[in-house]
Write a protein that holds these residues in place. Structure first.
Motif, PDB file in Angstrom:
ATOM      1  N   LEU A 108       1.132  -0.937   0.069  1.00  0.00           N
ATOM      2  CA  LEU A 108      -0.033  -0.027   0.040  1.00  0.00           C
ATOM      3  C   LEU A 108       0.842   1.657   0.078  1.00  0.00           C
ATOM      4  O   LEU A 108       0.424   2.727  -0.127  1.00  0.00           O
ATOM      5  N   VAL A 109       2.246   0.491   0.281  1.00  0.00           N
ATOM      6  CA  VAL A 109       2.799   2.203   0.372  1.00  0.00           C
ATOM      7  C   VAL A 109       2.586   3.422  -1.024  1.00  0.00           C
ATOM      8  O   VAL A 109       2.617   4.431  -1.037  1.00  0.00           O
ATOM      9  N   ARG A 110       2.883   2.119  -2.765  1.00  0.00           N
ATOM     10  CA  ARG A 110       3.299   3.781  -3.891  1.00  0.00           C
ATOM     11  C   ARG A 110       1.852   4.014  -3.430  1.00  0.00           C
ATOM     12  O   ARG A 110       1.284   5.378  -3.869  1.00  0.00           O
ATOM     13  N   PRO A 111       0.568   3.337  -3.522  1.00  0.00           N
ATOM     14  CA  PRO A 111      -1.033   3.520  -4.047  1.00  0.00           C
ATOM     15  C   PRO A 111      -0.793   4.429  -2.381  1.00  0.00           C
ATOM     16  O   PRO A 111      -1.735   5.873  -3.088  1.00  0.00           O
ATOM     17  N   ALA A 112      -0.446   4.746  -2.176  1.00  0.00           N
ATOM     18  CA  ALA A 112      -0.851   5.759  -0.630  1.00  0.00           C
ATOM     19  C   ALA A 112      -0.498   6.799  -0.875  1.00  0.00           C
ATOM     20  O   ALA A 112      -0.905   7.937  -1.144  1.00  0.00           O
ATOM     21  N   PHE A 113       0.865   6.581  -1.083  1.00  0.00           N
ATOM     22  CA  PHE A 113       1.729   8.151  -2.191  1.00  0.00           C
ATOM     23  C   PHE A 113       1.089   8.799  -3.324  1.00  0.00           C
ATOM     24  O   PHE A 113       0.635  10.088  -3.360  1.00  0.00           O
ATOM     25  N   GLU A 160      -0.449  12.840  -4.521  1.00  0.00           N
ATOM     26  CA  GLU A 160      -0.495  13.056  -5.128  1.00  0.00           C
ATOM     27  C   GLU A 160      -2.095  13.990  -5.829  1.00  0.00           C
ATOM     28  O   GLU A 160      -2.173  15.036  -6.329  1.00  0.00           O
ATOM     29  N   SER A 161      -2.721  12.821  -6.014  1.00  0.00           N
ATOM     30  CA  SER A 161      -3.914  12.870  -7.111  1.00  0.00           C
ATOM     31  C   SER A 161      -4.446  13.671  -5.985  1.00  0.00           C
ATOM     32  O   SER A 161      -5.907  14.566  -6.560  1.00  0.00           O
ATOM     33  N   PRO A 183      -7.231  -1.251 -10.215  1.00  0.00           N
ATOM     34  CA  PRO A 183      -6.219  -0.882  -9.111  1.00  0.00           C
ATOM     35  C   PRO A 183      -6.128  -1.068  -8.390  1.00  0.00           C
ATOM     36  O   PRO A 183      -7.678  -0.583  -7.225  1.00  0.00           O
ATOM     37  N   VAL A 184      -5.417  -1.559  -7.489  1.00  0.00           N
ATOM     38  CA  VAL A 184      -5.073  -1.695  -5.633  1.00  0.00           C
ATOM     39  C   VAL A 184      -5.121  -0.676  -4.889  1.00  0.00           C
ATOM     40  O   VAL A 184      -5.435  -0.456  -4.009  1.00  0.00           O
ATOM     41  N   GLY A 185      -4.764   0.950  -5.833  1.00  0.00           N
ATOM     42  CA  GLY A 185      -4.964   1.995  -5.294  1.00  0.00           C
ATOM     43  C   GLY A 185      -6.593   2.374  -4.792  1.00  0.00           C
ATOM     44  O   GLY A 185      -6.752   2.983  -3.584  1.00  0.00           O
ATOM     45  N   VAL A 186      -7.270   1.449  -5.022  1.00  0.00           N
ATOM     46  CA  VAL A 186      -8.430   1.633  -4.755  1.00  0.00           C
ATOM     47  C   VAL A 186      -8.126   1.614  -3.219  1.00  0.00           C
ATOM     48  O   VAL A 186      -9.313   2.325  -2.090  1.00  0.00           O
ATOM     49  N   MET A 187      -7.910   0.555  -2.702  1.00  0.00           N
ATOM     50  CA  MET A 187      -7.728   0.283  -0.825  1.00  0.00           C
ATOM     51  C   MET A 187      -8.070   1.428  -0.527  1.00  0.00           C
ATOM     52  O   MET A 187      -8.394   1.784   0.954  1.00  0.00           O
ATOM     53  N   ILE A 188      -6.907   2.056  -0.928  1.00  0.00           N
ATOM     54  CA  ILE A 188      -6.543   3.508  -0.170  1.00  0.00           C
ATOM     55  C   ILE A 188      -8.243   4.697  -0.379  1.00  0.00           C
ATOM     56  O   ILE A 188      -8.576   5.211   1.185  1.00  0.00           O
ATOM     57  N   GLY A 189      -8.336   4.557  -1.123  1.00  0.00           N
ATOM     58  CA  GLY A 189      -9.543   5.314  -0.886  1.00  0.00           C
ATOM     59  C   GLY A 189     -10.693   5.184  -0.540  1.00  0.00           C
ATOM     60  O   GLY A 189     -11.284   5.414   0.176  1.00  0.00           O
ATOM     61  N   ARG A 190     -10.996   3.417  -0.445  1.00  0.00           N
ATOM     62  CA  ARG A 190     -11.477   2.888  -0.131  1.00  0.00           C
ATOM     63  C   ARG A 190     -12.056   3.071   1.603  1.00  0.00           C
ATOM     64  O   ARG A 190     -12.098   3.638   3.059  1.00  0.00           O
ATOM     65  N   MET A 191     -10.122   3.324   2.357  1.00  0.00           N
ATOM     66  CA  MET A 191      -9.899   3.184   3.609  1.00  0.00           C
ATOM     67  C   MET A 191     -10.134   4.742   3.924  1.00  0.00           C
ATOM     68  O   MET A 191     -10.773   4.809   5.393  1.00  0.00           O
TER      69      MET A 191
END
Length: 625
Positions: free
Chosen positions: A123-128, A132-133, A243-251
């Motif tokens: 999750l480190v990279r998707p979190a950063f 940025e977004s 994309p696994v970055g969706v996890m960050i948005g859901r969290m």
């Protein structure tokens, strides 16, 4: 002990003399995060108080308060979660881990730590990237980039990963870590290679990842929040093009609701209650009033849980307040320790619908149900369960020896009432203010903290600055653990919904024989089992988004259904041999779980009987709305 929950123990409490320096070194590393967490908790409370004072006293709302609190709240949740890892306060199941031979426990523990580390690292990279977004989004009141707020997620993930790796290095051997890392890497590589095959399996992937991976992680001692996270992340990474970055948005969505700010504030209120002795004052008054009758101390225990729960909002806090004050006298009257633990644990389950229940606040936020309505219904539902337990307690006390017991004098009753009076007022203020629509749960929670602090200083001796700091850090850790579960559970529930399983489940549940009655019966069974296996709050967070739409489609009142769900979940939480709440009660009362296990079942049956009545008579929940 077959299962345990790390709720209050710190690493120092388990350290051997030769490990003390290492523990102190870890504590120094965590000091900046703990100080920041305490400062954030204090700032949130003060900002909320300022907002309430400005709105109600000056009629000039501070429009920036909600945004500032939202930013501080997300930072508190993420930093608190890191503190919770350091203090071993994340909720986890250790039923398998502790049952293994000693030589295997280290390997399983190392595997569980590496599973958690893999989840955080992924999750480190998707979190950063998420930070940025969000830099292009400007908050309306403060007019600052939203990246200031969501940077908390990236920082918290890195902090948790660092703390976890330090803990793994300190507690596991190199060989154990190597085996655990290799096993996690092999599983990941196998899933990567098999991605084309997994893509053809359809809903079977739900069983593999959201049930299989989660269950294996749970049994390996991985904290429940990260079990949910690794299941959802693995499903997205290996079976979908999302994309696994969706996890960050859901969290982020799961942890950012302003309604949830009342959770840490009510946790802080529970700490103030314990520190000032307000709970003990309530218990002393009830004991003087009804302690002389047969079953009197059992009534006092149940009544104390009912009232104290209306202040603290936490089962653990309730039990820790009541048990030390009552157990010595109950033992003197001939009650067996196993019976006392049975009554304590089921009484705590009964009291969890009494506002300001943290479970009700979270449920209202997740399921979109009126928190004021839940608070009003929770009292009458708890009264039904209280009656069921009191009847059983009176029957069990039929041979109690009261020869040495004397009725308290009117002077004693009056004196204890005078001392307990300010404390007794508080739960009624909380329920009345929220239920009457005078203030929100968040506003009431901050006012209750202020009231308790002032009354504590005036009547109960006050609280030292060091104690206040400790309470703020403890509040941050517990809140972080709860909110991390909330974030990952909602991410997992979103994945289940997107897979289409939720729609099929809804169709199946709607077509159950018996209509609404059949649906409620299945609901009770589901939440009894999940409450037992997952602990109450995670079970609620995982299933509420799936079950409440079905209940609405069948015409079941939201508040009525919420009461059935919460009560079933709490009963499951106390059901041995897995229910973790039962083991918390045993630890607080210092009684062997093996000894207490047989005694609790009559009380569980009494609660289930009360639950059936609540489910069958909707008016119990809805008549007060």
């Amino acid at each position: 002990m077959t299962a345990s929950v790390d709720t209050s123990a710190s690493p120092e409490s388990y350290a051997l003399p030769d490990e003390l320096k290492a523990v102190q070194a870890r504590s120094r590393l965590m000091l900046p995060i703990e100080v920041a967490s305490a400062a954030l908790m204090a700032a949130i409370t003060l900002m909320l108080l300022a907002g309430v004072a400005s709105r109600y006293l000056l009629a000039a709302p501070l429009v920036w308060v909600d945004e500032a609190v939202s930013i501080a709240f997300l930072w508190l949740a993420m930093l608190g979660s890191a503190v919770a890892i350091h203090r071993a306060e994340h909720l986890r199941l250790t039923v398998v881990l502790t049952a293994l031979p000693q030589r295997l426990q280290g390997h399983v523990q190392a595997f569980g730590l590496m599973v958690t580390a893999a989840f955080l690292l992924a999750l480190v990279r998707p979190a950063f990237e998420y930070v940025e977004s969000e830099a292009f989004v400007t908050t309306p009141a403060l007019e600052i980039p939203n990246s200031w707020r969501v940077a908390a997620i990236a920082f918290g993930i890195v902090a948790m990963l660092f703390v976890l790796l330090v803990h793994a290095w300190r507690t596991c051997s190199i060989a154990q870590l190597a085996v655990g890392t290799g096993l996690v890497a092999a599983i990941g590589a196998a899933c990567w290679v098999l991605m084309p095959t997994l893509a053809t399996l359809g809903h079977l992937n739900i069983v593999i990842f959201l049930i299989g991976f989660v269950t294996v992680s749970l049994l390996a001692g991985v904290p429940i929040a990260f079990c949910f996270g690794i299941g959802a992340l693995s499903y997205l990474a290996f079976t979908s093009h999302v994309p696994v970055g969706v996890m960050i948005g859901r969290m982020d969505e799961g942890m950012s609701s302003l309604v949830l700010v009342s959770v840490p504030v009510f946790v802080l209120l529970g700490c103030v209650l314990d520190a000032t002795g307000m709970g003990k004052a309530i218990i002393d008054f009830l004991a003087s009033l009804i302690g002389h009758v047969k079953g009197g101390m059992s009534y006092v225990l149940l009544g104390s849980l009912f009232i104290v729960s209306g202040i603290s909002g936490s089962k653990v806090s309730d039990m820790a307040t009541v048990a030390p004050a009552l157990f010595p006298e109950m033992k003197r009257r001939g009650q067996k320790p196993k019976e006392m633990i049975a009554l304590l644990s089921t009484g705590a389950a009964m009291a969890d619908t009494v506002p300001p229940s943290i479970v009700l606040i979270v449920l209202g936020s997740v399921a979109g149900v009126s928190i004021a309505g839940l608070f009003q219904a929770g009292v009458t539902v708890a009264l039904v369960l209280l009656l069921a337990l009191a009847v059983l307690a009176r029957w069990k006390a039929r041979s109690e020896d009261l020869l040495q017991v004397r009725r308290a004098t009117l002077g004693t009753i009056g004196r204890t009432l005078l001392i307990a009076g300010p404390a007794l007022v508080l739960p009624f203020l909380i329920r009345g203010a929220v239920g009457g629509g005078v203030a929100t749960a968040t506003e009431v929670s901050t006012l209750a903290v202020l009231y308790a602090m002032v009354i504590g200083m005036v009547m109960y001796g006050g609280i030292g600055l060091r104690k206040v700091y400790d309470m703020l850090v403890e509040t941050a850790a517990l809140s972080g653990a709860v909110l991390m579960i909330l974030g990952t559970a909602l991410a997992m529930a979103w994945v289940i919904t997107q897979s289409g399983v939720a729609q099929q489940l809804a169709l199946f549940m709607k077509n159950l024989p018996g209509g609404v009655a059949g649906f409620l019966a299945v609901t009770i069974v589901i939440f009894l089992v999940l409450g037992c296996v997952l602990e109450g709050l995670p079970a609620l967070l995982l299933m509420a988004p799936l079950m409440f739409p079905i209940a609405r489609a069948l015409g079941v009142n939201d508040v009525h259904y919420a009461m059935v769900v919460v009560v079933a979940m709490n009963i499951g939480l106390m059901m041995p041999p897995i229910g973790v709440g039962f083991y918390i009660a045993c630890r607080i009362g210092n009684v062997s779980p093996d000894e207490a296990m047989g005694a609790i079942w009559p009380y569980i049956v009494a609660l289930i009987g009360g639950l059936i009545v609540i489910a069958a008579v909707p008016a119990i929940s809805t008549a007060v709305l």
